[in-house]
Design a protein around this motif. Structure first.
Motif, PDB file in Angstrom:
ATOM      1  N   VAL A  68      24.828  -1.730  14.805  1.00 31.61           N
ATOM      2  CA  VAL A  68      24.042  -0.869  13.921  1.00 31.61           C
ATOM      3  C   VAL A  68      22.566  -1.216  14.097  1.00 31.61           C
ATOM      4  CG1 VAL A  68      23.575  -0.200  11.526  1.00 31.61           C
ATOM      5  CG2 VAL A  68      25.919  -0.736  12.242  1.00 31.61           C
ATOM      6  N   PHE A  69      21.771  -0.201  14.392  1.00 31.83           N
ATOM      7  CA  PHE A  69      20.324  -0.332  14.533  1.00 31.83           C
ATOM      8  C   PHE A  69      19.705   0.453  13.379  1.00 31.83           C
ATOM      9  CE2 PHE A  69      22.405  -0.237  18.632  1.00 31.83           C
ATOM     10  CZ  PHE A  69      22.004  -1.442  19.179  1.00 31.83           C
ATOM     11  N   ALA A  70      18.935  -0.212  12.535  1.00 28.37           N
ATOM     12  CA  ALA A  70      18.366   0.450  11.359  1.00 28.37           C
ATOM     13  C   ALA A  70      16.871   0.180  11.275  1.00 28.37           C
ATOM     14  CB  ALA A  70      19.061  -0.045  10.093  1.00 28.37           C
ATOM     15  N   ARG A  71      16.138   1.186  10.782  1.00 27.80           N
ATOM     16  CA  ARG A  71      14.687   1.093  10.691  1.00 27.80           C
ATOM     17  C   ARG A  71      14.208   1.863   9.479  1.00 27.80           C
ATOM     18  NH1 ARG A  71      10.991   4.461  10.210  1.00 27.80           N
ATOM     19  NH2 ARG A  71       8.989   3.936  10.954  1.00 27.80           N
ATOM     20  N   GLY A  72      13.170   1.335   8.827  1.00 33.60           N
ATOM     21  CA  GLY A  72      12.601   2.032   7.685  1.00 33.60           C
ATOM     22  C   GLY A  72      11.184   1.581   7.415  1.00 33.60           C
ATOM     23  N   GLY A  76       5.190  -1.138   0.073  1.00 30.56           N
ATOM     24  CA  GLY A  76       5.034  -2.476  -0.478  1.00 30.56           C
ATOM     25  C   GLY A  76       5.021  -3.484   0.655  1.00 30.56           C
ATOM     26  N   MET A  77       4.699  -4.697   0.332  1.00 32.97           N
ATOM     27  CA  MET A  77       4.515  -5.710   1.363  1.00 32.97           C
ATOM     28  C   MET A  77       5.623  -6.761   1.395  1.00 32.97           C
ATOM     29  SD  MET A  77       1.745  -4.722   2.786  1.00 32.97           S
ATOM     30  CE  MET A  77       1.016  -6.092   3.639  1.00 32.97           C
ATOM     31  N   SER A  78       6.753  -6.522   0.717  1.00 27.34           N
ATOM     32  CA  SER A  78       7.778  -7.563   0.632  1.00 27.34           C
ATOM     33  C   SER A  78       8.595  -7.718   1.919  1.00 27.34           C
ATOM     34  CB  SER A  78       8.708  -7.298  -0.549  1.00 27.34           C
ATOM     35  OG  SER A  78       9.442  -6.110  -0.329  1.00 27.34           O
ATOM     36  N   CYS A  79       8.708  -6.680   2.729  1.00 24.95           N
ATOM     37  CA  CYS A  79       9.485  -6.711   3.983  1.00 24.95           C
ATOM     38  C   CYS A  79      10.886  -7.273   3.750  1.00 24.95           C
ATOM     39  CB  CYS A  79       8.766  -7.515   5.055  1.00 24.95           C
ATOM     40  SG  CYS A  79       7.368  -6.654   5.774  1.00 24.95           S
ATOM     41  N   THR A  80      11.589  -6.691   2.800  1.00 28.50           N
ATOM     42  CA  THR A  80      12.930  -7.125   2.438  1.00 28.50           C
ATOM     43  C   THR A  80      13.927  -6.794   3.542  1.00 28.50           C
ATOM     44  OG1 THR A  80      12.349  -6.669   0.150  1.00 28.50           O
ATOM     45  CG2 THR A  80      14.677  -6.953   0.630  1.00 28.50           C
ATOM     46  N   SER A  81      14.881  -7.700   3.769  1.00 26.20           N
ATOM     47  CA  SER A  81      15.916  -7.479   4.783  1.00 26.20           C
ATOM     48  C   SER A  81      16.863  -6.364   4.361  1.00 26.20           C
ATOM     49  CB  SER A  81      16.715  -8.756   5.021  1.00 26.20           C
ATOM     50  OG  SER A  81      15.907  -9.729   5.615  1.00 26.20           O
ATOM     51  N   LEU A  82      17.438  -5.701   5.346  1.00 21.07           N
ATOM     52  CA  LEU A  82      18.405  -4.639   5.135  1.00 21.07           C
ATOM     53  C   LEU A  82      19.799  -5.243   5.087  1.00 21.07           C
ATOM     54  CD1 LEU A  82      16.987  -2.158   7.804  1.00 21.07           C
ATOM     55  CD2 LEU A  82      16.253  -2.474   5.439  1.00 21.07           C
ATOM     56  N   ALA A  97      15.648  -8.919  14.188  1.00 20.27           N
ATOM     57  CA  ALA A  97      14.871  -8.309  13.110  1.00 20.27           C
ATOM     58  C   ALA A  97      13.403  -8.291  13.492  1.00 20.27           C
ATOM     59  CB  ALA A  97      15.051  -9.078  11.804  1.00 20.27           C
ATOM     60  N   SER A  98      12.743  -7.200  13.158  1.00 19.44           N
ATOM     61  CA  SER A  98      11.307  -7.070  13.373  1.00 19.44           C
ATOM     62  C   SER A  98      10.713  -6.524  12.084  1.00 19.44           C
ATOM     63  CB  SER A  98      11.023  -6.123  14.534  1.00 19.44           C
ATOM     64  OG  SER A  98       9.641  -5.886  14.650  1.00 19.44           O
ATOM     65  N   LYS A  99       9.779  -7.275  11.514  1.00 23.51           N
ATOM     66  CA  LYS A  99       9.144  -6.857  10.261  1.00 23.51           C
ATOM     67  C   LYS A  99       7.637  -6.939  10.444  1.00 23.51           C
ATOM     68  CE  LYS A  99      13.064  -8.573   7.704  1.00 23.51           C
ATOM     69  NZ  LYS A  99      13.572  -9.539   6.738  1.00 23.51           N
ATOM     70  N   ASN A 100       6.985  -5.799  10.338  1.00 20.11           N
ATOM     71  CA  ASN A 100       5.542  -5.730  10.565  1.00 20.11           C
ATOM     72  C   ASN A 100       4.864  -5.017   9.407  1.00 20.11           C
ATOM     73  OD1 ASN A 100       5.603  -6.806  13.309  1.00 20.11           O
ATOM     74  ND2 ASN A 100       6.695  -4.912  13.792  1.00 20.11           N
ATOM     75  N   PHE A 113      22.404  -5.198  13.740  1.00 22.93           N
ATOM     76  CA  PHE A 113      23.587  -5.881  13.229  1.00 22.93           C
ATOM     77  C   PHE A 113      24.785  -5.562  14.120  1.00 22.93           C
ATOM     78  CE2 PHE A 113      20.824  -4.832   9.710  1.00 22.93           C
ATOM     79  CZ  PHE A 113      20.855  -5.940   8.881  1.00 22.93           C
ATOM     80  N   TYR A 114      25.820  -6.411  14.044  1.00 23.47           N
ATOM     81  CA  TYR A 114      27.061  -6.096  14.740  1.00 23.47           C
ATOM     82  C   TYR A 114      28.261  -6.589  13.952  1.00 23.47           C
ATOM     83  CZ  TYR A 114      27.647 -10.943  16.232  1.00 23.47           C
ATOM     84  OH  TYR A 114      27.818 -12.303  16.234  1.00 23.47           O
ATOM     85  N   TYR A 115      29.408  -5.975  14.218  1.00 22.25           N
ATOM     86  CA  TYR A 115      30.710  -6.338  13.649  1.00 22.25           C
ATOM     87  C   TYR A 115      31.664  -6.294  14.830  1.00 22.25           C
ATOM     88  CZ  TYR A 115      35.102  -5.167  11.070  1.00 22.25           C
ATOM     89  OH  TYR A 115      36.376  -5.096  10.586  1.00 22.25           O
TER      90      TYR A 115
END
Length: 158
Positions: A68-72, A76-82, A97-100, A113-115
């Motif tokens: 699973v590849f997710a982007r949003g 806000g500046m918290s850059c919370t994980s998905l 993970a890339s958070k900018n 992510f992977y399963y």
């Protein structure tokens, strides 16, 4: 002897920039068959929401891997994980993970992510949970048939 198989997924359109996601896969000695794509689906939304769900087009097969590849874009500046969940009750592991931040008001989050060794056979819907206020959300779900599923194929990816 271990063989390292690189699976490059060009995700430029998903992440809105020219990024390449490289997922490393360890295969057991003697296995030289690369993973095979089974199905790929994607969806996106621009309205702020905390979830984005996508149903696989056909029932996944037991023993396969779901990536699973997710982007949003988070306001806000918290850059919370998905987080990722599915109707097969799979356990998804984050491998990249890339958070900018833009330095002012927004955070661009992109995670992979992977399963692996999934329990298939029935319909599956993958749901990604985003922080509140996330807009421009995108999700890509890929099912892969692996050469071997005896152990975690990304166990010591670096």
């Amino acid at each position: 002897m271990r063989r390292l198989i690189l699976l490059l997924l060009m995700a430029g359109s998903l992440f809105g920039q020219n990024e390449v996601i490289v997922a490393r896969r360890r295969a057991a000695a003697g296995h030289s068959n690369p993973p095979t794509f089974v199905q790929v689906i994607s969806t996106g939304a621009s309205a702020a929401s905390t979830t984005l769900a996508i149903a696989q087009t056909s029932n996944p097969t037991s023993g396969h891997l779901i990536a699973v590849f997710a982007r949003g874009t988070e306001t806000g500046m918290s850059c919370t994980s998905l987080t990722v969940a599915d109707t097969l009750n799979g356990t998804y592991t984050e491998i990249a993970a890339s958070k900018n931040t833009n330095g002012v008001t927004n955070c661009q989050v992109a995670e992979t992510f992977y399963y692996y060794n999934i329990t298939g056979g029935s319909a599956n819907t993958v749901t990604v949970t985003f922080p509140p206020g996330t807009t421009s959300r995108s999700v890509v779900v890929v099912e892969l048939a692996l050469a071997t599923t005896a152990s975690d194929p990304y166990g010591s990816a670096s």
